[in-house]
Design an enzyme around this catalytic site. Structure first.
Site, PDB file in Angstrom:
ATOM      1  N   GLY A 118      17.517   1.005  21.433  1.00 57.51           N
ATOM      2  CA  GLY A 118      18.649   0.357  22.078  1.00 57.51           C
ATOM      3  C   GLY A 118      18.665  -1.141  21.828  1.00 57.51           C
ATOM      4  O   GLY A 118      18.141  -1.625  20.817  1.00 57.51           O
ATOM      5  N   ASP A 143      23.312   4.732  27.208  1.00 59.12           N
ATOM      6  CA  ASP A 143      24.137   3.713  27.862  1.00 59.12           C
ATOM      7  C   ASP A 143      25.340   3.265  27.022  1.00 59.12           C
ATOM      8  O   ASP A 143      26.270   2.659  27.547  1.00 59.12           O
ATOM      9  CB  ASP A 143      23.288   2.477  28.202  1.00 59.12           C
ATOM     10  CG  ASP A 143      22.190   2.785  29.193  1.00 59.12           C
ATOM     11  OD1 ASP A 143      22.359   3.736  29.983  1.00 59.12           O
ATOM     12  OD2 ASP A 143      21.150   2.108  29.172  1.00 59.12           O
ATOM     13  N   MET A 185      22.843   6.739  35.226  1.00 57.24           N
ATOM     14  CA  MET A 185      22.127   5.587  34.661  1.00 57.24           C
ATOM     15  C   MET A 185      23.102   4.524  34.157  1.00 57.24           C
ATOM     16  O   MET A 185      24.269   4.826  33.871  1.00 57.24           O
ATOM     17  CB  MET A 185      21.196   6.042  33.549  1.00 57.24           C
ATOM     18  CG  MET A 185      19.904   6.641  34.085  1.00 57.24           C
ATOM     19  SD  MET A 185      18.739   6.994  32.780  1.00 57.24           S
ATOM     20  CE  MET A 185      17.286   7.419  33.736  1.00 57.24           C
ATOM     21  N   GLY A 186      22.603   3.330  34.004  1.00 58.60           N
ATOM     22  CA  GLY A 186      23.435   2.207  33.544  1.00 58.60           C
ATOM     23  C   GLY A 186      23.219   1.014  34.436  1.00 58.60           C
ATOM     24  O   GLY A 186      23.898   0.872  35.457  1.00 58.60           O
TER      25      GLY A 186
HETATM   26  O1  F6P Z   1      17.863   4.599  28.295  1.00 56.81           O
HETATM   27  C1  F6P Z   1      18.407   3.531  29.017  1.00 56.81           C
HETATM   28  C2  F6P Z   1      18.238   3.808  30.450  1.00 56.81           C
HETATM   29  O2  F6P Z   1      18.779   5.057  30.608  1.00 56.81           O
HETATM   30  C3  F6P Z   1      18.868   2.879  31.475  1.00 56.81           C
HETATM   31  O3  F6P Z   1      20.185   3.179  31.833  1.00 56.81           O
HETATM   32  C4  F6P Z   1      17.932   3.037  32.645  1.00 56.81           C
HETATM   33  O4  F6P Z   1      18.045   2.006  33.520  1.00 56.81           O
HETATM   34  C5  F6P Z   1      16.622   3.093  31.959  1.00 56.81           C
HETATM   35  O5  F6P Z   1      16.862   3.806  30.767  1.00 56.81           O
HETATM   36  C6  F6P Z   1      15.495   3.646  32.767  1.00 56.81           C
HETATM   37  O6  F6P Z   1      14.496   4.194  31.962  1.00 56.81           O
HETATM   38  P1  F6P Z   1      12.920   4.046  32.136  1.00 56.81           P
HETATM   39  O7  F6P Z   1      12.590   4.402  33.533  1.00 56.81           O
HETATM   40  O8  F6P Z   1      12.409   5.019  31.124  1.00 56.81           O
HETATM   41  O9  F6P Z   1      12.546   2.651  31.803  1.00 56.81           O
END
Ligand code: F6P
Length: 364
Positions: A118, A143, A185-186
């Site tokens: 990303g 995202d 998520m986001g």
């Molecule tokens: O992949 C991006 C994402 O989905 C974000 O939207 C979210 O905040 C984050 O990953 C959380 O992922 P992790 O707990 O693996 O860091």
């Protein structure tokens, strides 16, 4: 490990996993191997593998049968070598991870490092390119918030999962005459919530880019109740915030959220809605199921196309780029384009208008 006649490249996946990563690995490696006779070195666990010397040559058997598999066969991590550099190296209390990565890149005699990830990953790729490495990036994330590409792989799969979850919440919402909140998520970008909210017929959609007014939400819910609708569905992105929070300084907001967003925004919102309207409200946090399982057909196609284009760039020696979907074509942009930025939803985006045109409240 390098070969004189053909190229050798390292490939890694970094940041959060998502459906389509393996399809992209397969796309890069198959095209690089079959078309260009290149050698792929699979780096384990993102940039960490280049620090810990954890890698292996990928044989065709390694990238066979992985098109439909979720997750990443290479493993991933949120290792940010440049962050560590400024914090530790400059204070003389840690290793210089960037220097280690550069040393290992050279000892492996890599012609290029292909990074799948990303914003953070492509930013690290850009910084490594500035340090003199040949780097190519691929845009992945559920995202969909990477500048320079019209879409990222992983988004479409997550959208399908989230939409199905909203569909399933409808029956319980209707049976119990409740307000049902679903949190997606986001943190910074609301693409997933906006698209899933429209696809699932959400009555209220709240995204980080459009701070919400709880009074507006309450009025919308009461209007629905008054018109005979016994239930409502609220789709909220994890980073959604109120108009009051939007006015706060960053530090003050962080502190305020630590005190009020517990255990997550969906639960705070449920408390706010119940207090404002008296309507029975429940919260669901979809969490990591959004990133799991097999990629959608659309993500498989996108990941494969972007992967094979990365192999083409590798063969031509066109480094320092991120492959990208541009309209209906596959192209590439300079890695400086996505580096250090986030593609957020513009307030005048047609999808915001679409949502509002079908009666969805965006919290304002
Ligand atoms: O992949 C991006 C994402 O989905 C974000 O939207 C979210 O905040 C984050 O990953 C959380 O992922 P992790 O707990 O693996 O860091």
């Amino acid at each position: 490990m390098g070969q004189s006649a053909t190229k050798t490249f390292g490939i890694l996946t970094a940041g959060g996993d998502c459906p389509g990563l393996n399809a992209a690995i397969r796309g890069v490696c198959r095209a690089a191997h079959d078309r260009y006779n290149m050698t792929a070195v699979g780096i384990a666990n993102g940039f960490r593998g280049l620090i810990d010397e954890d890698w292996r040559i990928l044989r065709p058997v390694d990238f066979m049968g992985i098109l439909t598999r979720g997750g990443t066969i290479l493993g991933t991590s949120r290792e940010k070598p440049f962050k560590a550099r400024s914090r530790e190296y400059n204070n003389d209390i840690g290793e210089d991870k960037v220097a280690t990565i550069k040393e290992n890149y050279r000892s492996l005699k890599l012609d290029c490092l292909v990074v799948l990830g990303g914003n953070g990953t492509n930013t690290t790729g850009y910084l490594l390119a500035r340090e003199g490495l040949n780097v190519l990036g691929l845009p992945k994330t559920i995202d969909n918030d990477i500048i320079g590409t019209d879409r990222t792989f992983g988004f479409h799969s997550a959208l399908s999962i989230a939409t199905e979850a909203i569909d399933r919440l409808h029956s319980t919402a209707q049976s119990h005459s409740r307000v049902m909140i679903i949190e997606l998520m986001g943190h910074k970008a609301g693409w997933l919530s906006l698209y899933a909210g429209v696809a699932g017929g959400g009555d209220i959609i709240l995204i980080p880019e459009i701070p919400y007014d709880i009074k507006v939400i309450a009025r919308h819910l009461e209007k629905r109740t008054a018109s005979g609708r016994s239930f409502s569905i609220v789709v909220v992105a994890e980073g959604a915030l109120s108009v009051e929070e939007a006015r706060m300084e960053k530090k003050e907001r962080k502190k305020y959220r630590e005190q009020t967003v517990s255990p997550s925004i969906a639960y705070r919102l449920a408390r706010e809605i119940e207090a404002e309207t008296g309507l029975e409200t429940r919260a669901t946090v979809l969490g990591y199921t959004q990133r799991g399982g097999i990629p959608s057909a659309s993500d498989r196609v996108l990941a494969t196309s972007l992967g094979t284009e990365a192999a083409n760039l590798l063969a031509r020696g066109e480094y320092g780029k991120m492959v990208a979907l541009q309209g209906d074509a596959i192209g590439a942009v300079d890695l400086s384009i996505p580096a250090g930025k986030v593609k957020t939803v513009p307030a005048d985006h047609y999808m915001v208008d679409t949502a509002m045109a079908v009666g969805t409240c965006m919290g304002v």
